[in-house]
Structures are given as C-alpha cells and as structure tokens.
Design a protein around this motif. Structure first.
Motif, PDB file in Angstrom:
ATOM      1  N   ASP A 287      -0.392  -1.594  -5.136  1.00 50.90           N
ATOM      2  CA  ASP A 287      -1.705  -1.040  -4.820  1.00 50.90           C
ATOM      3  C   ASP A 287      -1.956   0.244  -5.604  1.00 50.90           C
ATOM      4  OD1 ASP A 287      -2.237  -3.140  -3.151  1.00 50.90           O
ATOM      5  OD2 ASP A 287      -2.859  -1.889  -1.457  1.00 50.90           O
ATOM      6  N   ASP A 288      -0.901   0.999  -5.871  1.00 50.80           N
ATOM      7  CA  ASP A 288      -0.992   2.166  -6.750  1.00 50.80           C
ATOM      8  C   ASP A 288      -0.463   1.737  -8.126  1.00 50.80           C
ATOM      9  OD1 ASP A 288      -0.601   4.503  -8.224  1.00 50.80           O
ATOM     10  OD2 ASP A 288      -0.081   5.688  -6.466  1.00 50.80           O
TER      11      ASP A 288
ATOM     12  N   GLU B 206      -6.990  -6.315   0.390  1.00 49.14           N
ATOM     13  CA  GLU B 206      -8.114  -5.382   0.242  1.00 49.14           C
ATOM     14  C   GLU B 206      -8.178  -4.817  -1.179  1.00 49.14           C
ATOM     15  OE1 GLU B 206      -6.718  -5.886   4.279  1.00 49.14           O
ATOM     16  OE2 GLU B 206      -5.695  -5.090   2.494  1.00 49.14           O
ATOM     17  N   GLU B 207      -7.029  -4.426  -1.716  1.00 53.79           N
ATOM     18  CA  GLU B 207      -7.002  -3.871  -3.068  1.00 53.79           C
ATOM     19  C   GLU B 207      -7.350  -4.941  -4.100  1.00 53.79           C
ATOM     20  OE1 GLU B 207      -6.512  -1.215  -6.285  1.00 53.79           O
ATOM     21  OE2 GLU B 207      -6.995  -0.968  -4.156  1.00 53.79           O
ATOM     22  N   GLN B 208      -6.915  -6.179  -3.870  1.00 53.36           N
ATOM     23  CA  GLN B 208      -7.266  -7.252  -4.804  1.00 53.36           C
ATOM     24  C   GLN B 208      -8.781  -7.432  -4.881  1.00 53.36           C
ATOM     25  OE1 GLN B 208      -6.906 -11.563  -3.907  1.00 53.36           O
ATOM     26  NE2 GLN B 208      -5.361 -11.604  -5.546  1.00 53.36           N
TER      27      GLN B 208
ATOM     28  N   ARG C   1     -11.079  -5.209  -4.237  1.00 54.77           N
ATOM     29  CA  ARG C   1     -11.661  -4.057  -4.927  1.00 54.77           C
ATOM     30  C   ARG C   1     -11.526  -4.222  -6.442  1.00 54.77           C
ATOM     31  NH1 ARG C   1     -10.797   0.306  -7.519  1.00 54.77           N
ATOM     32  NH2 ARG C   1      -8.553  -0.052  -7.679  1.00 54.77           N
ATOM     33  N   ARG C   2     -10.380  -4.674  -6.920  1.00 52.27           N
ATOM     34  CA  ARG C   2     -10.167  -4.842  -8.362  1.00 52.27           C
ATOM     35  C   ARG C   2     -11.001  -5.992  -8.911  1.00 52.27           C
ATOM     36  NH1 ARG C   2      -3.615  -3.738  -9.102  1.00 52.27           N
ATOM     37  NH2 ARG C   2      -3.621  -1.698  -8.031  1.00 52.27           N
TER      38      ARG C   2
ATOM     39  N   ILE D 193       0.264  -7.141  -4.172  1.00 51.63           N
ATOM     40  CA  ILE D 193      -0.946  -6.348  -3.960  1.00 51.63           C
ATOM     41  C   ILE D 193      -1.543  -6.747  -2.616  1.00 51.63           C
ATOM     42  CG2 ILE D 193      -2.433  -8.032  -5.129  1.00 51.63           C
ATOM     43  CD1 ILE D 193      -4.022  -5.760  -6.298  1.00 51.63           C
TER      44      ILE D 193
ATOM     45  N   ARG E 146       0.818  -1.209   0.000  1.00 51.45           N
ATOM     46  CA  ARG E 146       0.000   0.000   0.000  1.00 51.45           C
ATOM     47  C   ARG E 146       0.854   1.262   0.000  1.00 51.45           C
ATOM     48  NH1 ARG E 146      -3.382  -1.904   5.151  1.00 51.45           N
ATOM     49  NH2 ARG E 146      -1.220  -2.356   5.703  1.00 51.45           N
TER      50      ARG E 146
ATOM     51  N   SER F 170      -1.669   8.439  -3.832  1.00 56.35           N
ATOM     52  CA  SER F 170      -1.596   7.989  -5.208  1.00 56.35           C
ATOM     53  C   SER F 170      -0.869   9.026  -6.054  1.00 56.35           C
ATOM     54  CB  SER F 170      -3.006   7.769  -5.758  1.00 56.35           C
ATOM     55  OG  SER F 170      -3.664   6.750  -5.037  1.00 56.35           O
TER      56      SER F 170
END
Length: 475
Positions: free
Chosen positions: A450-451, A393-395, A397-398, A390, A243, A247
């Motif tokens: 994540d970014d 949480e970001e996974q 979301r994607r 990654i 993370r 961004s």
C-alpha cells in the motif's frame, strides 16, 4: 505385415499426427553398444516424412552445462504434431556414469526419480513416449565389434567407447534392468529389442511406432516429484495487512533507495564473478507495483547481466509445447539474472481462477512447480519469489488514478476490473499457492505494497538478503 504396407500405414499415421497437432511423439533408443542404433535411426527417418521429425544425439555443450541439467532436454521437446527421436536421451548420462562409477548408487536412484517425474509431466502435456532398449548378448556384441573393426568401409563407425561399453556389458545389463524396472509405467513403458539384422529391427520398430501413433497410452493423472526436505511455514495473504500507518517520507526513501541499490550492485557483481545464476519471480495483485519495483531493481544492475521476461498469454509457439517449456527456455546461464514479471505461477493463479486451464492441469501444476524449482536449486541457482500484496481500497484508488492519467491509462484494462470482481477467489488461490509451493531455498516473500516506497525498498532488501545468504555460504 509386409514392409511396403507397414511403411504406408506408418506414414499415414504420422501425417495424421501432423494434421491434428494434438500430441507429439518421442522415440527414445538406448541400451548396449553395437546394436545398430545409428543405422536404425537413419533408416527409420527415411521411412517417415522427415519434415515432421527431428533427431537428437546429445553431448552436453558449454551452453548446456551453464544451466540446470534438464534444460538441454526441455528445449528439444518436439512441437505438437512432430516426432522427436533421441539416441540415449536422458538415460545415457546416468546409465554410463553409473557403470563407470562416476555416479553413486544413491545419485543414480535420484536420477531415475527425476526421469519418472520428467516423463510424467511430458505425458500429462500430450507428449507420447516410445522407449526402446536395444539388447545384445556379450559374445554377439564382441563378434559384431570385431567385424566392424575388420571392415575397412565401416571401421570408422567404431570408437574406443564401444569397446569400453563391451567391457562393461555385465554392469550395463544389470543397471539397465534396474533402470527399466524403476521407469516403466503405463504412460511410458519400455520395449526390449533383441539384436537382429537391421531390416528385422527396422520392421519391429516401425510396427511399435505405428502402434504408438494409432493407440497412444493414457496420460497420468498425477506427476511424481523428488522431494527436498520439509516444507517451511508459508505466508498467508488473508492474514497479512498490506496497509501501513505512516507513509515513508520522500527524502528518507531517496537516501535508502541509493543505499539498497548500491548494495545490490555489489552483490550482483560478486554473484556474476562466482558464476551464480539468479532467478527472481515477481507475482502480485493488479496495481501492486511489480513494474515499478522491477524498474528500481534493474536500475542497480549491469544491463548485460540481466533479462526481464514479461509473461503474458502464451504464443502459438508456446501453445504447441508443454506449458513449462516457455519457462525452462528462459533460464539464465551461470552468472546471469532472469527476472520474471509474472511467472510459472500463472497456472495456479489466473489460469485457475479464470478457468483457462482444466482443474486437473492446475492441480497437477503444484508438483510440477516444486520439481522445477528443485531442479533450479540443485543447479545452484539463487531463487527469489516475491509476492506483492495490496489492499482492495488502495487497488481501487490506483485504478482510478490510472484511468485519470493519460500516460498511465494503458496500464488499466478490462481484465483488471474483471479480476477485481474475483478478489476472494484470487486470495484463496494465492494462499493455496503459498502453502503448496513453499520449500527450503524457495520460500515466498510476501511484501505489503500500500506504501509504494516502503514496498520498493523491501523488494531490494529481500533480493539483497537472498544474495548475501548465498554469497556467505561456503558451498
């Protein structure tokens, strides 16, 4: 055993091999000159069903010289169910180069160590080896060469190399003994054949091949390797945080992207000019952005210079050969770039975690991978290994974004959701992969993703840094 009975039994054993398709067989003949090797191979091929055999007598081509040494042999490994016959094979180069002092004693020992590792990997993958040393006394060799020279029908078979090997008989005898001592193991023993009349030799070889077909040796449990220095410190995905607090702004990203892509275009052209092969292996967690990063990378390259290999489940052709074959065959020529979207590391990641490979196979793969990459580096390859990480949480979301976007929905599969359920198992496998395959010149680059913008820039920066370090080297 009568010749007629032996031929029938040998043919029956060969057809059974072709029917079962569980193993392949390599018959390798090397040794002194003027020992009927060519005639023996021709007659043995007539004994066999030659639709299931292939014969190789190799001299390195320009295509082969542009790739790592072992590429020429890997691409000729026979499919399961087939028999490959090699005259001199991977022994002739080193043996005769050492006899002519074109190869130092240390380099000769290194070549023998490579052979042990290569043959162990083949044997572990179901390739059965029958290695024959063709022996002859020096005086018998001289008489045979003189008889060939005096025979107008067969004189064409004689070359200046045969007489040279005759002058080197003592050296070849001593080096051959050392070679056999070092490379004789339970799964790949040597059989020594004294010089005899061709029918007697053929009878002996036929009997040995039949014995090998009906009672193959046990494969090795481990694969030796040629080590290359101390292991540098490895990254850890369980200690890394993918993370970022902020961004990267789109305008800043666009400017830096153009800069890094321009830098890469210059570096890639110089690598091509210097005939440097480049291999880039991309691994990462699902939805980490491998495809997007590779797309930004290739946008800076000449399409004639690179090739992207997307590695998925093996095809039927690939399943018929040792697992490493499909990576060896895709290696680039000098001056070219091969980009692997997933790679040979699948064996110690998805195949390990999902139980697609036996435990013995994926545990053995660490040594096989280290030796494979050592061969790339020994050839002068620039090797980049990038792992895109990654957060969980970001996974998620994607994944949800892909499911909600029609033109991205195809990227999301049931397998992605299943892999997510094994999150901790994958992270453990990833860290072990880092620790056991980190090596000088083959270091891992762990990239926080994540970014997406920062990650794509870091991929470009990492490849540029790897290329520039090599281009700055005087070697």
């Amino acid at each position: 055993m009568q010749t007629r009975i032996l031929r029938a039994r040998l043919l029956e054993a060969q057809l059974d091999l072709a029917h079962r398709r569980e193993q392949s067989v390599i018959v390798l003949l090397t040794g002194h000159a003027a020992t009927h090797k060519g005639r023996l191979v021709n007659e043995l091929n007539h004994w066999l069903e030659n639709r299931h055999t292939e014969v190789h007598a190799l001299g390195p081509s320009s295509e082969e010289q542009e790739r790592p040494y072992w590429w020429r042999f890997w691409r000729r490994i026979p499919d399961r169910g087939r028999i490959g016959i090699f005259i001199h094979g991977w022994y002739g180069d080193g043996l005769f180069a050492r006899a002519e002092r074109r190869l130092s004693p240390g380099a000769f020992r290194d070549r023998l160590a490579e052979i042990r590792a290569f043959e162990a990997e083949l044997a572990a993958e179901g390739v059965v080896l029958l290695k024959l040393w063709m022996d002859i006394d020096r005086s018998d060799q001289r008489h045979h060469l003189q008889a060939l020279q005096a025979d107008p029908v067969r004189a064409w078979q004689l070359t200046t190399a045969d007489w040279q090997r005759h002058l080197q008989h003592a050296a070849i005898e001593a080096l051959g003994r050392e070679m056999r001592n070092v490379t004789a193991v339970d799964h790949a023993p040597w059989r020594r054949l004294d010089f005899r009349d061709p029918p007697e030799q053929l009878q002996r070889v036929g009997a040995l091949l039949h014995e090998t077909l009906v009672a193959p040796p046990e494969p090795p449990s481990e694969v030796p390797e040629v080590m290359a220095g101390e292991m540098p410190a490895a990254p850890s995905i369980r200690r890394a945080d993918p993370r970022t607090k902020t961004s990267l702004k789109k305008s800043s990203y666009a400017a830096r992207l153009v800069e890094e892509q321009g830098r890469l275009a210059i570096n890639a052209r110089e690598a091509a000019r210097r005939r440097l092969p480049v291999v880039l292996a991309f691994e990462g967690l699902d939805a980490a952005g491998k495809g997007g990063s590779i797309h930004r990378l290739t946008a800076a390259l000449d399409a004639r210079q690179y090739r992207v290999h997307r590695i998925a489940a093996p095809s039927d052709e690939e399943l018929a050969l040792p697992w490493a074959w499909r990576f060896w065959r895709r290696l680039p020529a000098d001056g070219r770039i091969a980009i692997f979207d997933r790679s040979w590391y699948g064996r110690v990641l998805v195949e390990r975690v999902e139980g697609l490979a036996p435990e013995a196979a994926w545990r053995r793969a660490y040594a096989e991978i280290r030796e494979f990459e050592r061969q790339l580096l020994a050839h002068g390859t620039v090797l980049g290994k990038l792992f895109l990480a990654i957060s969980q949480e970001e996974q998620l979301r994607r994944f949800k974004a892909r499911a909600a976007t029609p033109h991205k929905r195809h990227k999301l599969t049931d397998e992605d959701w299943r892999n997510r359920e094994r999150w901790d198992d994958y992270r453990q496998a990833i860290d072990e992969m880092f620790a056991r395959t980190q090596a000088p010149g083959a270091e891992w680059e762990l990239i926080a993703c994540d970014d997406k913008r920062r990650a794509r820039l870091r991929v470009l920066e990492s490849v540029n840094e790897r290329l520039e370090a090599r281009l700055a080297s005087p070697i």
